[in-house]
Design an enzyme around this catalytic site. Structure first.
Site, PDB file in Angstrom:
ATOM      1  CD  GLN A 106     -87.699  38.498  25.343  1.00  0.00           C
ATOM      2  OE1 GLN A 106     -87.254  39.310  26.132  1.00  0.00           O
ATOM      3  NE2 GLN A 106     -86.921  37.832  24.501  1.00  0.00           N
ATOM      4  CG  ASP A 113     -91.420  41.043  28.283  1.00  0.00           C
ATOM      5  OD1 ASP A 113     -90.379  40.665  27.698  1.00  0.00           O
ATOM      6  OD2 ASP A 113     -91.867  40.457  29.287  1.00  0.00           O
TER       7      ASP A 113
END
Length: 465
Positions: A73, A226
């Site tokens: 991220q 993720d």
């Protein structure tokens, strides 16, 4: 039967799973390393992704029907008007934009940020990195025509680059210029933070919506962050809280309603299914153990042995494990601190125990923070590389105060991405793919030392928090 690929482009490596959509069985896998550092050329991700896919598909007899990318991220990927990368991407763990995060909060107020974006800016977020770019590299900022996240960029490379770049609400919610409640970009907020500049943002896809196709015809899922993909892979339901012990540490859950925390402790992200994913993140998790093992001239097995020789509380030794600064609490310039040293407790066993307890105390605080915004906590699912540690498994039940379960080892992020790929392929989110889990036996050790209270006292004394 159809074969789908789940791609996890993490900080350290690209991992790919080939999964049978009928059963959820993993039939092949591939892996390729990423370069170290907190700023990385995105083309190195693409090279690793291609190698990992080639390894995972080398012996398949069936064509790949769909694929989806889950990425780390917050990373900032900036492109010019020709679609070329302007500078290396700044990763989530690059803390150079800490001052810009403080300035953004001072400008608008923490409550305003939390209400508008679900989160309060920290150095990890893309919006602060763009603010840093505008201030420190205006010549690069002036060229920015488009801003992407790592997973957006990889999905674009896998598909037809003539197609508009796309993303999902899960990863978008970690940028700092997206509204989780409204499900939309906040371009005015981005412009305010980027010196008035208004780069193009990816189109937002619905959960399970295809982003396009690869040159070979495989369906491309929307991709996600993720943590959102890990939630998909574990098929989280309300009451489940994941504690992930990877390079970073994360504590997250799925909820039907958005959360708001003006303290900034809990980030109010979206998940990859249309729900929400409140999350607490720390910069330091598994590497606290590897660094401590190196300091004690041993390996992780030896660290476990040492930690299990020491009593709970490490005879008063407390490690604040902020080795690379910290995100929660927000201490980007902090360093690790060892407190409570006395001649009688300066042993390798106590040091090993303090490392395990310090790492887990920060994440136990994260579980409490989720409770404070209304998240139900029925059990903790412990995942990530450090979840295999015998010492971690012994200490965790003492600190989390709920049943702790360990899902069967696996690449949960890549598995979640494969589940999303199957969704984009068939129109239905598959169920029943989740790994089995085993409950951690609660310790029978008598705990007279208040481990978490000692940790909180040490942190307050050192940082006033």
């Amino acid at each position: 039967m159809a074969i789908v690929l789940g791609i996890d482009s993490s900080t350290q490596a690209c991992k790919v799973l080939a999964v049978d959509t009928d059963t959820g069985a993993v039939v092949a896998s591939g892996r390729a390393a990423h370069p170290h550092g907190t700023e990385v050329d995105p083309w190195s991700w693409w090279s690793a992704c291609r190698r990992a896919i080639a390894e995972a598909t080398a012996d398949l007899t069936e064509p790949v029907a769909a694929m989806s990318v889950a990425g780390q991220q917050h990373g900032m990927v900036v492109l010019d008007s020709a679609g070329e990368v302007i500078r290396p991407a700044l990763l989530w763990n690059d803390t150079r934009s800490a001052e810009q995060a403080r300035a953004l909060i001072e400008r608008d107020g923490a409550r305003s940020w939390a209400e508008r974006t679900g989160s309060v800016p920290v150095a990890s977020f893309t919006v602060t990195k763009l603010a840093w770019l505008a201030e420190h590299e205006p010549q690069h900022a002036d060229r920015v025509a488009r801003v992407l996240l790592p997973h957006d960029w990889l999905t674009w490379q896998l598909g037809d680059r003539a197609t508009a770049v796309a993303t999902d609400r899960g990863d978008a919610s970690g940028t700092g210029y997206f509204s989780p409640v409204g499900g939309q970009w906040l371009p005015e907020l981005l412009a305010e933070s980027f010196g008035g500049r208004r780069p193009e943002l990816p189109r937002l896809l619905e959960a399970g919506q295809a982003a396009g196709r690869t040159p070979s015809g495989a369906v491309l899922g929307p991709g996600t962050g993720d943590n959102m993909a890990a939630a998909l892979g574990l098929e989280l339901e309300p009451g489940d809280v994941v504690v992930s012990l990877g390079t970073s540490g994360t504590t997250f859950a799925v909820t039907d309603r958005p959360t708001t925390d003006s303290t900034g402790t809990v980030a109010g992200f979206c998940d990859a299914t249309g729900r929400f994913l409140p999350l607490v993140a720390t910069l330091n998790a598994a590497r606290v153990l590897t660094a401590t093992a190196r300091m004690l001239d041993t390996d992780l097995t030896g660290l476990d042995d040492l930690a299990l020789q020491a009593p709970a509380g490490a005879e008063g030794l407390v490690l604040l494990p902020y080795l690379e600064g910290e995100r929660t609490p927000n201490l980007p310039e902090a360093a690790g601190t060892l407190l409570g040293l006395r001649t009688g407790n300066m042993t390798g066993a106590n040091m090993a125990r303090a490392a395990v307890e310090g790492m887990l105390c920060g994440l136990a605080d994260g579980v409490d923070a989720l409770r404070s915004v209304g998240v139900a906590v029925g059990r903790v699912l412990l995942i990530g590389g450090a979840a295999s540690s015998r010492a971690v498994r012994a200490v965790a039940p003492m600190l989390f105060d709920v049943p702790v379960e360990i899902p069967d080892p696996g690449e949960h992020v890549a598995f979640g991405a494969a589940r999303q790929a199957a969704w984009a392929l068939t129109g239905d989110l598959p169920v029943g793919w989740q790994p089995r889990s085993s409950r951690v036996q609660e310790s029978t050790e008598e705990v007279d030392t208040p481990i978490r209270a000692n940790f909180a006292t040490a942190r307050y004394g050192q940082y006033g928090m």
